[in-house]
Design an enzyme around this catalytic site. Sequence first.
Site, PDB file in Angstrom:
ATOM      1  CB  SER A  96      -6.219   2.182  -0.308  1.00  0.00           C
ATOM      2  OG  SER A  96      -5.002   2.738   0.001  1.00  0.00           O
ATOM      3  CB  SER A 105      -6.052  -2.589   0.299  1.00  0.00           C
ATOM      4  OG  SER A 105      -5.532  -1.230   0.372  1.00  0.00           O
ATOM      5  CG  ASP A 143      -1.953   1.010   1.035  1.00  0.00           C
ATOM      6  OD1 ASP A 143      -1.888   2.107   0.582  1.00  0.00           O
ATOM      7  OD2 ASP A 143      -3.254   0.423   1.199  1.00  0.00           O
ATOM      8  CG  HIS A 145      -2.055   5.034  -3.479  1.00  0.00           C
ATOM      9  ND1 HIS A 145      -1.137   5.612  -2.572  1.00  0.00           N
ATOM     10  CD2 HIS A 145      -2.981   4.607  -2.892  1.00  0.00           C
ATOM     11  CE1 HIS A 145      -1.644   5.255  -1.410  1.00  0.00           C
ATOM     12  NE2 HIS A 145      -2.695   4.748  -1.454  1.00  0.00           N
TER      13      HIS A 145
HETATM   14 ZN   LIG Z   1      -3.018   6.072   2.332  1.00  0.00          ZN
END
Ligand SMILES: [Zn+2]
Length: 521
Positions: free
Chosen positions: A126, A191, A82, A400
């Site tokens: 996310s 996520s 992440d 990201h």
């Molecule tokens: Zn974040």
Amino acid sequence: MDRALILLLLCGVAVWLSGSASAQRDHQRKSGSGEPHPIKHEEEQKTQYWVARAQETLHAKLAETQAVHTNVAKNVIMFLGDGMSVHTVTATRNLLGDSAEQVYFEQFPYTGLSKTYCVNRQVADSACTATAYLGGVKGNYGTIGINANVPRYSCDGAGKVENQVEGIAQWAQEAGKDAGLVTTARVTHASPAGVYAHIADRNWENDWEVTKRSCDPEQAPDIARQLVEGRVGKALKVVLGGGRKQFINTTVNDEEGYPGYRTDGRHLIKEWLADKRASNVSANYVWSRKGLSLVDLDKTEYLLGLFANCHLPYNGDRARNRSQLADPSLSELTEAAIRVLQRNEKGFFLFVEGARIDMAHHDTYARRALEDTAEFAQAVQKAREMTSEEDTLIVVTADHAHTMSINGYPYRDQEIFGLTDDDTDDELPYTILSYANGPGYKSAYSQAQGRVHLTEKLTDKTDFQYPTLVPLDVESHGGDDVAVYASGPFAQFFSGNYEQTNIAAMMGRAAGIGPYANVQP
Ligand SMILES: [Zn+2]
Ligand SMILES: *[C@@H]1O[C@H](CO)[C@@H](O)[C@H](O)[C@H]1NC(C)=O
Ligand SMILES: *[C@@H]1O[C@H](CO)[C@@H](O)[C@H](O)[C@H]1NC(C)=O
Ligand SMILES: *[C@@H]1O[C@H](CO)[C@@H](O)[C@H](O)[C@H]1NC(C)=O
């Protein structure tokens, strides 16, 4: 003045500046150790070293072009770092030893770049990215498992089947494979929720959060409920992470004495166990590393492990703090999940998230972000060693980026967490790692003195927040592309530059599952 003249002038200034910088550098080198930096990497001074490296790489590439990775992927393991920007991976090489170091998954044969924007934002979160890489459809910022027809906070949009995005966990389950997830965040965090939930706001992890937005929790069931009751969620064979508070009422304490956040009186952990027992399957719930070690993984069909009220600790803190070693590491969780899922002869889909890389970056704790990236890489290595490249596709990527960058001209053997002594206009050193925005502004600027005179005594502290340009409580994500690394069947799909949504499609095609299973040339 014409343009050429300005350029010349700028170059002149730059040349003059760099001359003065090297003078100062020499001075500081001497004052630091009393002698110039010793020559390391002696082999790198020889042309032959680089020629041999290039030949090695060419041999590997030539062998790779002859290799065929067209077996059907029986298993797919997706690793999501992440917020693991390209800069994060680059900087982690230094943490592991040196700029020439490889983070484990960098040796995978194929690497590509994925475009992370969401339907209504250039810089994504996310939630909408999980819909993209797991379901193959981009949605709105803050929403999970639904298309962009549903605005964030819509009470009724996510419940409508036509808005829901089916994901690869469902494709796997429908093909008779098992599916599971592992994360160092709450298992209901954005996520992992992408694996099983359809929801108009990522914060709706419990019923209280839904009612706070004046929505009816029956119309918009919260994420924890979707994990226990939802079609995909209830069929997940392995769920390992944190987040007990989303499963129990405010009037109930968890095993470690922390209260829940629910207000509907439900105890979703007990409901999960009761549901499995009613179907006469072997199911285990564990809440500690010790508990996990006592489970007979070879005989467990369903495994729910909630190891914290909220998130699991940062891996660096686990290592520094004995009491936190009571929590399992991401690689231990990954190993346990694969052992349970590997028993299905038809294969499995596993989602593994290194969630706290992102959280460390949000606090501009660069050190913790890199430490968590190193542990994430260990988990990937564990998975690669436990499975065969012949039948298991492993895809490693990020959802990201973040705003951290690597700056100055640090010496090769300088620790990346420290300072660079390049010439600055104010004659103060600065950190090699810094962020565009975030809470680290406070470590870098003070009202009284302006830019703070940083020392390595300060930057050596675990809690040092790396400097930022713009003061923000929470550092923001970055909008740059993220890397994708692949190994195993159809790994070649993952080279090039493509939409993040294509990752889901390519994984599905590699495994022969879901709507892209039979796409032909
Ligand atoms: Zn974040
Ligand atoms: C759950 O919590 C709510 C609000 O915090 C409380 O009103 C309710 O009585 C609790 N339910 C049970 C069954 O304890
Ligand atoms: C439950 O499982 C056990 C062991 O697999 C089996 O002996 C028993 O008949 C099953 N009971 C039901 C109601 O299916
Ligand atoms: C160690 O972990 C405990 C429990 O999470 C925490 O209360 C404590 O602050 C930690 N200490 C350090 C030095 O991180």
